[in-house]
Motif scaffolding. Sequence first.
Motif, PDB file in Angstrom:
ATOM      1  N   GLY A   1     -29.953  69.222 -33.657  1.00  0.00           N
ATOM      2  CA  GLY A   1     -31.412  69.275 -33.535  1.00  0.00           C
ATOM      3  C   GLY A   1     -32.100  68.061 -34.109  1.00  0.00           C
ATOM      4  O   GLY A   1     -32.092  66.991 -33.532  1.00  0.00           O
ATOM      5  N   ARG A   2     -32.687  68.244 -35.299  1.00  0.00           N
ATOM      6  CA  ARG A   2     -33.448  67.169 -35.927  1.00  0.00           C
ATOM      7  C   ARG A   2     -33.434  67.336 -37.427  1.00  0.00           C
ATOM      8  O   ARG A   2     -33.202  68.430 -37.941  1.00  0.00           O
ATOM      9  CB  ARG A   2     -34.879  67.168 -35.394  1.00  0.00           C
ATOM     10  CG  ARG A   2     -35.591  68.491 -35.655  1.00  0.00           C
ATOM     11  CD  ARG A   2     -36.900  68.587 -34.920  1.00  0.00           C
ATOM     12  NE  ARG A   2     -37.525  69.883 -35.215  1.00  0.00           N
ATOM     13  CZ  ARG A   2     -38.708  70.235 -34.820  1.00  0.00           C
ATOM     14  NH1 ARG A   2     -39.435  69.414 -34.099  1.00  0.00           N
ATOM     15  NH2 ARG A   2     -39.205  71.421 -35.126  1.00  0.00           N
ATOM     16  N   SER A   3     -33.697  66.246 -38.133  1.00  0.00           N
ATOM     17  CA  SER A   3     -33.742  66.295 -39.583  1.00  0.00           C
ATOM     18  C   SER A   3     -34.615  65.154 -40.084  1.00  0.00           C
ATOM     19  O   SER A   3     -35.126  64.357 -39.299  1.00  0.00           O
ATOM     20  CB  SER A   3     -32.330  66.211 -40.186  1.00  0.00           C
ATOM     21  OG  SER A   3     -32.369  66.541 -41.560  1.00  0.00           O
ATOM     22  N   GLY A   4     -34.774  65.072 -41.402  1.00  0.00           N
ATOM     23  CA  GLY A   4     -35.585  64.016 -41.982  1.00  0.00           C
ATOM     24  C   GLY A   4     -35.602  64.081 -43.490  1.00  0.00           C
ATOM     25  O   GLY A   4     -35.138  65.051 -44.092  1.00  0.00           O
ATOM     26  N   ILE A   5     -36.130  63.011 -44.084  1.00  0.00           N
ATOM     27  CA  ILE A   5     -36.231  62.914 -45.541  1.00  0.00           C
ATOM     28  C   ILE A   5     -37.552  62.244 -45.912  1.00  0.00           C
ATOM     29  O   ILE A   5     -38.091  61.446 -45.150  1.00  0.00           O
ATOM     30  CB  ILE A   5     -35.074  62.089 -46.148  1.00  0.00           C
ATOM     31  CG1 ILE A   5     -35.034  60.685 -45.543  1.00  0.00           C
ATOM     32  CG2 ILE A   5     -33.756  62.793 -46.007  1.00  0.00           C
ATOM     33  CD1 ILE A   5     -34.124  59.727 -46.285  1.00  0.00           C
ATOM     34  N   THR A   6     -38.050  62.560 -47.107  1.00  0.00           N
ATOM     35  CA  THR A   6     -39.194  61.855 -47.651  1.00  0.00           C
ATOM     36  C   THR A   6     -38.703  60.539 -48.221  1.00  0.00           C
ATOM     37  O   THR A   6     -37.658  60.497 -48.877  1.00  0.00           O
ATOM     38  CB  THR A   6     -39.877  62.701 -48.747  1.00  0.00           C
ATOM     39  OG1 THR A   6     -40.304  63.933 -48.157  1.00  0.00           O
ATOM     40  CG2 THR A   6     -41.060  61.981 -49.356  1.00  0.00           C
ATOM     41  N   CYS A   7     -39.454  59.471 -47.975  1.00  0.00           N
ATOM     42  CA  CYS A   7     -38.997  58.146 -48.363  1.00  0.00           C
ATOM     43  C   CYS A   7     -40.184  57.264 -48.756  1.00  0.00           C
ATOM     44  O   CYS A   7     -41.235  57.327 -48.121  1.00  0.00           O
ATOM     45  CB  CYS A   7     -38.240  57.527 -47.187  1.00  0.00           C
ATOM     46  SG  CYS A   7     -37.398  55.998 -47.546  1.00  0.00           S
ATOM     47  N   THR A   8     -40.010  56.467 -49.795  1.00  0.00           N
ATOM     48  CA  THR A   8     -41.022  55.481 -50.177  1.00  0.00           C
ATOM     49  C   THR A   8     -40.472  54.061 -50.138  1.00  0.00           C
ATOM     50  O   THR A   8     -41.220  53.116 -50.324  1.00  0.00           O
ATOM     51  CB  THR A   8     -41.577  55.764 -51.594  1.00  0.00           C
ATOM     52  OG1 THR A   8     -40.503  55.761 -52.526  1.00  0.00           O
ATOM     53  CG2 THR A   8     -42.319  57.097 -51.640  1.00  0.00           C
ATOM     54  N   ALA A   9     -39.173  53.919 -49.906  1.00  0.00           N
ATOM     55  CA  ALA A   9     -38.540  52.590 -49.888  1.00  0.00           C
ATOM     56  C   ALA A   9     -38.484  52.060 -48.457  1.00  0.00           C
ATOM     57  O   ALA A   9     -37.447  52.070 -47.803  1.00  0.00           O
ATOM     58  CB  ALA A   9     -37.154  52.650 -50.507  1.00  0.00           C
ATOM     59  N   ILE A  10     -39.653  51.615 -47.978  1.00  0.00           N
ATOM     60  CA  ILE A  10     -39.811  51.138 -46.605  1.00  0.00           C
ATOM     61  C   ILE A  10     -40.639  49.861 -46.644  1.00  0.00           C
ATOM     62  O   ILE A  10     -41.619  49.782 -47.386  1.00  0.00           O
ATOM     63  CB  ILE A  10     -40.539  52.189 -45.742  1.00  0.00           C
ATOM     64  CG1 ILE A  10     -39.732  53.487 -45.707  1.00  0.00           C
ATOM     65  CG2 ILE A  10     -40.815  51.664 -44.348  1.00  0.00           C
ATOM     66  CD1 ILE A  10     -40.496  54.660 -45.169  1.00  0.00           C
TER      67      ILE A  10
ATOM     68  N   GLY B   1     -32.527  72.000 -48.059  1.00  0.00           N
ATOM     69  CA  GLY B   1     -32.747  73.196 -47.261  1.00  0.00           C
ATOM     70  C   GLY B   1     -32.569  72.892 -45.793  1.00  0.00           C
ATOM     71  O   GLY B   1     -32.299  71.757 -45.409  1.00  0.00           O
ATOM     72  N   ASP B   2     -32.752  73.903 -44.987  1.00  0.00           N
ATOM     73  CA  ASP B   2     -32.505  73.707 -43.564  1.00  0.00           C
ATOM     74  C   ASP B   2     -33.663  72.962 -42.906  1.00  0.00           C
ATOM     75  O   ASP B   2     -34.812  73.041 -43.328  1.00  0.00           O
ATOM     76  CB  ASP B   2     -32.240  75.048 -42.881  1.00  0.00           C
ATOM     77  CG  ASP B   2     -33.487  75.904 -42.803  1.00  0.00           C
ATOM     78  OD1 ASP B   2     -34.026  76.030 -41.699  1.00  0.00           O
ATOM     79  OD2 ASP B   2     -33.925  76.427 -43.854  1.00  0.00           O
ATOM     80  N   ALA B   3     -33.330  72.240 -41.859  1.00  0.00           N
ATOM     81  CA  ALA B   3     -34.300  71.408 -41.150  1.00  0.00           C
ATOM     82  C   ALA B   3     -35.405  72.238 -40.512  1.00  0.00           C
ATOM     83  O   ALA B   3     -36.549  71.797 -40.446  1.00  0.00           O
ATOM     84  CB  ALA B   3     -33.597  70.558 -40.107  1.00  0.00           C
ATOM     85  N   ALA B   4     -35.091  73.422 -40.041  1.00  0.00           N
ATOM     86  CA  ALA B   4     -36.104  74.253 -39.386  1.00  0.00           C
ATOM     87  C   ALA B   4     -37.270  74.524 -40.330  1.00  0.00           C
ATOM     88  O   ALA B   4     -38.434  74.471 -39.925  1.00  0.00           O
ATOM     89  CB  ALA B   4     -35.487  75.564 -38.907  1.00  0.00           C
ATOM     90  N   ARG B   5     -36.957  74.794 -41.588  1.00  0.00           N
ATOM     91  CA  ARG B   5     -38.021  75.032 -42.577  1.00  0.00           C
ATOM     92  C   ARG B   5     -38.851  73.778 -42.778  1.00  0.00           C
ATOM     93  O   ARG B   5     -40.073  73.825 -42.878  1.00  0.00           O
ATOM     94  CB  ARG B   5     -37.429  75.504 -43.902  1.00  0.00           C
ATOM     95  CG  ARG B   5     -38.496  75.889 -44.929  1.00  0.00           C
ATOM     96  CD  ARG B   5     -37.868  76.310 -46.233  1.00  0.00           C
ATOM     97  NE  ARG B   5     -36.859  75.366 -46.664  1.00  0.00           N
ATOM     98  CZ  ARG B   5     -37.071  74.355 -47.512  1.00  0.00           C
ATOM     99  NH1 ARG B   5     -38.193  74.181 -48.038  1.00  0.00           N
ATOM    100  NH2 ARG B   5     -36.131  73.523 -47.858  1.00  0.00           N
ATOM    101  N   ARG B   6     -38.195  72.626 -42.834  1.00  0.00           N
ATOM    102  CA  ARG B   6     -38.922  71.368 -43.028  1.00  0.00           C
ATOM    103  C   ARG B   6     -39.912  71.131 -41.898  1.00  0.00           C
ATOM    104  O   ARG B   6     -41.040  70.711 -42.116  1.00  0.00           O
ATOM    105  CB  ARG B   6     -37.943  70.195 -43.110  1.00  0.00           C
ATOM    106  CG  ARG B   6     -37.133  70.183 -44.371  1.00  0.00           C
ATOM    107  CD  ARG B   6     -36.168  69.031 -44.355  1.00  0.00           C
ATOM    108  NE  ARG B   6     -35.394  69.020 -45.582  1.00  0.00           N
ATOM    109  CZ  ARG B   6     -34.319  68.303 -45.736  1.00  0.00           C
ATOM    110  NH1 ARG B   6     -33.870  67.518 -44.766  1.00  0.00           N
ATOM    111  NH2 ARG B   6     -33.655  68.336 -46.880  1.00  0.00           N
ATOM    112  N   PHE B   7     -39.478  71.364 -40.676  1.00  0.00           N
ATOM    113  CA  PHE B   7     -40.325  71.093 -39.520  1.00  0.00           C
ATOM    114  C   PHE B   7     -41.326  72.206 -39.237  1.00  0.00           C
ATOM    115  O   PHE B   7     -42.071  72.133 -38.264  1.00  0.00           O
ATOM    116  CB  PHE B   7     -39.457  70.814 -38.284  1.00  0.00           C
ATOM    117  CG  PHE B   7     -38.806  69.461 -38.325  1.00  0.00           C
ATOM    118  CD1 PHE B   7     -39.478  68.333 -37.883  1.00  0.00           C
ATOM    119  CD2 PHE B   7     -37.518  69.308 -38.822  1.00  0.00           C
ATOM    120  CE1 PHE B   7     -38.893  67.078 -37.924  1.00  0.00           C
ATOM    121  CE2 PHE B   7     -36.911  68.060 -38.865  1.00  0.00           C
ATOM    122  CZ  PHE B   7     -37.605  66.944 -38.413  1.00  0.00           C
ATOM    123  N   SER B   8     -41.368  73.247 -40.089  1.00  0.00           N
ATOM    124  CA  SER B   8     -42.336  74.328 -39.905  1.00  0.00           C
ATOM    125  C   SER B   8     -43.739  73.910 -40.331  1.00  0.00           C
ATOM    126  O   SER B   8     -44.712  74.582 -40.029  1.00  0.00           O
ATOM    127  CB  SER B   8     -41.903  75.576 -40.681  1.00  0.00           C
ATOM    128  OG  SER B   8     -41.985  75.337 -42.080  1.00  0.00           O
TER     129      SER B   8
END
Length: 170
Positions: free
Chosen positions: A39-48, A98-105
């Motif tokens: 499916g999909r996933s992601g992370i919070t990031c400030t090093a960009i 945690g699971d990606a589904a919760r993140r994308f909710s």
Amino acid sequence: MMKIATETPMPSRLVDEYKTAMRHVASQVAVVTFPTETGRSGITCTAICSASTEPPALVVSVNRSTEACEAIAKAGVFVVNHLSDEQSEIARQFSSSGDAARRFSVGYWQVGETGAPILEAATANFECRVEEAMDFGEHRMFVGTVVSVRIDDGSALLYRDGFFRRLVLE
């Protein structure tokens, strides 16, 4: 890659001072998203940061111990979704395990041309294809060429001293 200096061990005092000093540097908060086999996933990031304007490219630094590091390498694409100051809950969701589904909710998501998730109402979205990756210390830096950009109004969400912050315009 050209090596500039020889490696020398860093004194622990310098590492501690560096971490403390970096906590005093305000950084814009982004969620880096990518497609996965399931499916999909992601992370919070400030090093960009911006790597180049011609061609347009960004550098994203990800801790190599995270699942996201290998997932981005495997996907070969990512989106940098710079958050507005009204999206701190999204930053919290993507910074916890945690699971990606919760993140994308939280938030409204679309699928970009690369298949990576794009957050609506982010201050800016940069959809990228991975061109290079380099390991340094405990991180891997992904250089991504930008294939599409979206811009929205809103004030940037910042991170400093362990807290999310807002810009105050005078």
